[in-house]
Structures are given as C-alpha cells and as structure tokens.
Design an enzyme around this catalytic site. Structure first.
Site, mmCIF file in Angstrom:
data_model
loop_
_atom_site.group_PDB
_atom_site.id
_atom_site.type_symbol
_atom_site.label_atom_id
_atom_site.label_comp_id
_atom_site.label_asym_id
_atom_site.label_seq_id
_atom_site.Cartn_x
_atom_site.Cartn_y
_atom_site.Cartn_z
ATOM 1 N N ARG A 115 -7.727 2.776 18.121
ATOM 2 C CA ARG A 115 -7.235 4.060 18.622
ATOM 3 C C ARG A 115 -7.915 4.539 19.898
ATOM 4 O O ARG A 115 -7.283 5.104 20.774
ATOM 5 C CB ARG A 115 -7.419 5.140 17.543
ATOM 6 C CG ARG A 115 -6.416 5.026 16.416
ATOM 7 C CD ARG A 115 -6.550 6.204 15.465
ATOM 8 N NE ARG A 115 -5.822 5.953 14.228
ATOM 9 C CZ ARG A 115 -6.249 6.359 13.028
ATOM 10 N NH1 ARG A 115 -7.384 7.028 12.913
ATOM 11 N NH2 ARG A 115 -5.524 6.108 11.958
ATOM 12 N N LYS A 159 -12.584 11.919 14.660
ATOM 13 C CA LYS A 159 -11.240 11.458 15.040
ATOM 14 C C LYS A 159 -10.421 12.641 15.553
ATOM 15 O O LYS A 159 -9.710 12.530 16.550
ATOM 16 C CB LYS A 159 -10.521 10.855 13.824
ATOM 17 C CG LYS A 159 -10.980 9.462 13.429
ATOM 18 C CD LYS A 159 -10.277 9.038 12.130
ATOM 19 C CE LYS A 159 -10.962 7.850 11.480
ATOM 20 N NZ LYS A 159 -10.457 7.615 10.105
ATOM 21 N N HIS A 194 -1.308 17.086 3.562
ATOM 22 C CA HIS A 194 -2.535 17.664 4.112
ATOM 23 C C HIS A 194 -2.231 19.072 4.622
ATOM 24 O O HIS A 194 -1.176 19.310 5.225
ATOM 25 C CB HIS A 194 -3.024 16.844 5.317
ATOM 26 C CG HIS A 194 -3.617 15.518 4.970
ATOM 27 N ND1 HIS A 194 -3.861 15.095 3.692
ATOM 28 C CD2 HIS A 194 -4.035 14.513 5.793
ATOM 29 C CE1 HIS A 194 -4.406 13.882 3.730
ATOM 30 N NE2 HIS A 194 -4.513 13.506 4.982
ATOM 31 N N GLY A 196 0.829 -1.206 0.000
ATOM 32 C CA GLY A 196 0.000 0.000 0.000
ATOM 33 C C GLY A 196 0.864 1.257 0.000
ATOM 34 O O GLY A 196 2.091 1.191 0.139
ATOM 35 N N CYS A 252 -4.048 10.802 10.422
ATOM 36 C CA CYS A 252 -3.077 11.712 9.790
ATOM 37 C C CYS A 252 -3.336 13.181 10.108
ATOM 38 O O CYS A 252 -2.418 13.920 10.483
ATOM 39 C CB CYS A 252 -3.090 11.511 8.276
ATOM 40 S SG CYS A 252 -4.743 11.458 7.566
ATOM 41 N N GLN A 271 -7.308 18.087 2.547
ATOM 42 C CA GLN A 271 -6.603 16.809 2.600
ATOM 43 C C GLN A 271 -6.352 16.193 1.227
ATOM 44 O O GLN A 271 -7.199 16.255 0.336
ATOM 45 C CB GLN A 271 -7.378 15.845 3.512
ATOM 46 C CG GLN A 271 -7.383 16.327 4.946
ATOM 47 C CD GLN A 271 -8.075 15.387 5.937
ATOM 48 O OE1 GLN A 271 -8.897 15.829 6.724
ATOM 49 N NE2 GLN A 271 -7.736 14.113 5.914
ATOM 50 N N VAL A 302 1.092 3.626 2.230
ATOM 51 C CA VAL A 302 1.766 3.840 3.514
ATOM 52 C C VAL A 302 2.825 2.770 3.751
ATOM 53 O O VAL A 302 3.926 3.062 4.222
ATOM 54 C CB VAL A 302 0.734 3.879 4.668
ATOM 55 C CG1 VAL A 302 1.436 3.932 6.022
ATOM 56 C CG2 VAL A 302 -0.209 5.074 4.501
#
Lengths: 336, 336
Positions: A100, A213, A241, A13, A129, A156, A15
């Site tokens: 998280r 978030k 971003h 991916g 992020c 973003q 990331v």
C-alpha cells in the site's frame, strides 16, 4: 461487451467469499472466475449461480489465463504470489497491506482517487477497511472546505480479522450463555462483551499499525496535508465498522452545505434523523454497498469543526467491494 | 469514631446494590443502613454481612432518622423525594441528572473538586458516569498543562442504563446462540453485536443529553474554559465504560511528564505496556475502584496533543463509588 478472466486469491476467506458474491451481484463482465486458495483447500467446491466452482491451488502457473487477480490472502501470500501473477500477465488488485505505501503502487478508493489507477504497473493496492469508509465520507467535504485535521476513534467488527475471529465471537457468546469458560485464541483477550484498544501490531511510537494505516493511507489517497490522529478499537460486532470522526476544515462552512454535499456524494447514504432514532448502525450496514453517514453535528469547540458517525460493511466497501470497484475503474478508464 | 445513619434510595437497582456493597467493602462508618425502594418492593430481603436488610418504601417520613441519603432512583424520584429527605434532616447525595446543573448544588468528583462539598445546601450531585472517569484522568494534566479542548468518543456498557439493559443484552446473546429472533425493548435497536450512537435523548443541537452532560459537567467541575466535543456510543459490554480522549493543552509537555503525573494522581492506575498487550479493558475494570488509563500517546497532528484510553467500572467510580466517596469527603471535611 468485452469480458474478463478473473481470479480470486484467498477465495475461501471471508473477503474472498464476499468478492465472489459481489462479482455476481454487480454483474461484473467476467468470462471466467478462478478460485485460488492454499493447496490444502484445492478441490473444495463452492456454489456459484446454478453450478459449482472448484478451488485450485494458488501457485506459479495459475495466473497464465487471468486478466485480473483479486488478492485477499494476507501480506505474505501477496508478497510471494502477486509478482508471479503479474509476470504471468494478470493485473493484481491486492487487499493486503503489503504494497500500500509503495510509491510505485497506486492505492485507490474509486470515489476518491480513481485517476490513480492510470499509473499502475501491474498492481493496485486496496486500502485498509477503516481508511476506505472514512475517506469516502471526507472526500466531498475536503474538496470544498479543505480538511486540515481529523481525530477518529473506531468501533471495528471482528470480521476485519477474518473468519476465525467471526467464529471466536460466536463461540464466546455460546460460552457465555452456557456458562463455560471463555478462552481467547484469535485475540489476546476475550472479545465478547469487551472492547480491545488494539488492532494489528504496536509500533514504536505507541500507535498500532492499524492507526498508522489511517494516518498514512489518508495522506497517500486524499491529500498529503490532511493530518489524522487515530485510535482503533475492536468491539464485539460481527460485521460493519463504525467511526466517530471529528473534522477541522480550513474554510468556514454552513451545516446546510455539509448535508447537501454529503447527500450528493457518490457512495454515501446520509442517515441522519436522530429525533426519529435514525442513524447509521453496523447491523443495518451489513451486506450494503454504501458508506452510511449520520450524527452530523457542528463541533462548537472550534471555528470550523464537524462531528460525523460513519458506518460501512467492512467486508464489502472496506475490502471486497472496493477491490471490485477498482477492477471496474480499470475497465471504465479503458486500461484493460 | 462517629458513625452515620445511611439510606440508599433505589436500593434494588444496579447502582443501589453496588452502593451497599461499597459501604461494606470500604468499611464506611455507618451506624445503620436503610434500604428504600418503590413501595411494591417493600419487604424484599437483601443479604448483608451475616444478616438481611429489609427494603422499605421510599416516601415521606422515611428519612427522619437518616444522616446521609444516597439516591439512585432516577431523576423523577429524586425530584420528588430529595426535598423531603433534606427537610427531614438528611444530606442527599444524588446520582440522577436532576440537579447537576443547578448553580446552588455542588457537583463533585472527590479527586477533582472536593472543596465544592463545602457550600452544599443539603444536596450534592454525583456527576454523569462518563464525565467522572474522564475528569479523574484529565484533572492532573489540566492542573499543570491547562487543557483547552477535549474530543472524546465513548464505548459505554449497558449497565449504565440499569438492570433491565443488563438483562436485555444477556437475552439477546441467548437469542443469538439459540437462533431466536432478537426483539429490542430497552433500546430502540438490538444492542447485542451492535453499536448505538445514541445515549439518552437527542437535543435540538443534534447532540444527545449524554454528550451535553460531558460538555457542561466538565465546565462546572473542572474548569469553565475547558471545551469538550463528545460522541457517546453504547456497545455490547456489560460493565465498564471506555473512552478515547484526544486532548489539547495550552502548555507544552514531555510524554515523560504526562506518565509521571498520571502515575502519581489519586484514583488513577496507569496500564500502559502495549508491547506486552497491557492496556485498560472493560472486563478487567469490573469491580475495581480505579480509573484505568492507557494507550498514552503524543498526538503528532497538533503542537500539544495527547491521546488517552480511559476505562472504569461505570457502576462503581461512575456512580456508586463516587457517591460514597462524596459522603467520605463530607466526613473528612467535618461537614457532618
């Protein structure tokens, strides 16, 4: 010097690829790096140094010889595989949102709350992020002037959605140039030459998950008393971003103090000479590690108000880099 | 029914072209339409209805047979030619920023302060694009709940800069697709796949002129007691400005009241069903007259807080349409 056996889960991916690059760039003390991905990607060869790494299937048994597993494979994969990895002896650093807000899981930005890694139980979560870059900028101000409220609007990049969205923006630019119809697939509307006030799914309260978030992760990482009101927006940028943040502090500040604090804070580069057109930009943040802060202005509408423009590479500090820095924090604090 | 002799100054610009289109679309009661532009453009033929209009040079003597002159030729041209036009008998509606803050000049958004046209002395100023759409959305809320403070971040289209910037974004998309270098000309940096926190020139206080326009024009048009803190950002969108506005009112409100007020307000279309992916988008605002308001959310961080996402076609409501509506207001109020 001790070295560690690393696994990257979701290695192919956007990331995952960045994690691999960062381990190399930062000379992370690895003994081995194992690339894991979905079974159908097993066998893929990924160049690394003067050699290749061969992707293996992420499944039970794959973590028995792993010290640290960096997960960036989405929430479902994390929920399935992280307990397996922990059980096989790895410490998991997870980039998904799956754990998280779990009170038994530390959620860590190394510049903000490195001490929280100390109470991990096998899993440490990497924040969202847009939260990470905001908190790196807020932390030094909060420490001295006590932030009470933040109103943030984000700009973003599509890479936050993953490789498919990067490809989609590229394709839409091509369609535009060649006069072909644009047929959105990844997003509900065309992202090229548009702005979508919609990131992640909508909640009952009218906010998106992405917005909540920023609200909830800020409380967990920085301070439960900091109130955040967020509007998150996707724009046609590939990487980086940007955030327009309006901050209200409890204690009074001079602008000179703010500049000094930000200039001396870890992970921040102040880019603020607007008269010479010097301000943070997503295209200039790409591939960089810092959080760039500029357009630093007193907000004249309230007593202790401040406006900031905060930009960072969402795949690096917003994801891969922060995860690797959590691994480094484990080492620095002799937890591994 | 009375009809009027109209001139468009800056007729070949992006806004001038839109003015011509809108006069036609709205069946404005014109007797004649005169297109004026810089002398080197004189003679250009512009299709209109089944015929052509021939562009003439904007200069002394050109306004003697004009009732209403719609100016969109930039501040310098307005400063030079508007006094001439007034002297020759025309009422000037000026889209530049040259006279907006002049206390002897009304600054008008017809949905907000139509009564201010009554005290004009030959010139009425058209507000800044990002101010107009924000105030159309704020006015009905302010009337009932008294807005005290607005924190706004903008997502502005390149057409606000003019035709050259539209061409530049198109060229940069082509360069990207064909692998050529992008060399910015209109903006200090590439606008394609980027976000520039810089619109108009920077002031000593660190804010741009665009940001201060939103602050000061709001006071002049809506209410001197409304405080605005603005961050204005250019994004790679051709047409349609978006705004993330956070509002604090003096009086308490229910969300139901806000919806009802916005749904019944002039010039507003509420587009707010996020669960079905229904929210305002710049690509859907293009060519439309309304100000689109969505993502309507209670801000839970303060007592009387509200978040809105406000989108409108910057060339229409933000410029050409508002100017034509000012002319219509003059007629409705029997001032011409």
């Amino acid at each position: 010097m001790k070295s560690y056996r690393i696994a990257i889960v979701g290695a192919l991916g956007a990331v995952g690829q960045e994690m691999l690059k960062i381990l190399d760039q930062r000379k992370f003390p690895f003994e081995t790096i194992k690339l894991l991905d979905i079974p159908s990607n097993a066998g893929t060869m990924v160049p690394f140094g003067n050699d290749y790494l061969i992707v293996e299937a992420a499944k039970k048994g794959a973590f028995s010889n792993v010290d640290i597993a960096l997960f960036s494979a989405g929430g479902d994969a994390s929920q399935e595989l992280a307990p397996i990895a922990i059980n096989e002896g790895a410490i998991v650093i997870d980039n998904s949102s799956a754990w998280r807000m779990d009170p038994t899981v530390p959620l860590v930005v190394p510049e903000v709350n490195p001490e929280d890694v100390d109470w991990h139980k096998g899993l440490i979560a990497n924040p969202n992020c847009s939260t990470i870059q905001m908190l790196v900028a807020l932390k030094p101000i909060h420490d001295i002037f006590q932030i009470q409220r933040v109103v943030v609007s984000t700009y973003q990049a599509v890479s936050g959605t993953g490789q498919k969205a990067i490809d989609e923006l590229r394709q839409q630019a091509e369609c535009y140039v060649t006069g072909k119809d644009i047929i959105p697939q990844v997003y509900p509307y065309q992202i090229g030459f548009n702005a979508l006030p919609h990131i992640d799914v909508f909640q009952e309260n009218g906010y998106t998950k992405e917005e909540m978030k920023m609200v909830n992760e800020t409380k967990k990482i920085l301070d439960n008393n900091v109130q955040v009101s967020a509007t998150t927006v996707r724009i046609p940028v590939f990487r980086g971003h940007s955030e327009s943040a309006n901050i209200e502090t409890k204690k009074a500040f001079d602008m000179d103090e703010i500049y000094t604090i930000l200039r001396n804070a870890p992970g921040i580069q102040v880019i603020d000479d607007p008269g010479n057109h010097v301000y943070p930009l997503p295209i200039l943040a790409e591939g960089k590690d810092d959080v760039f802060v500029g357009r630093i202005r007193k907000d004249f509408t309230i007593e202790n108000g401040l406006n900031l423009w905060i930009v960072s590479d969402n795949l690096r500090k917003g994801a891969a880099l922060n995860a690797v820095q959590i691994a480094e924090t484990l080492i620095q604090r002799s937890l591994i």
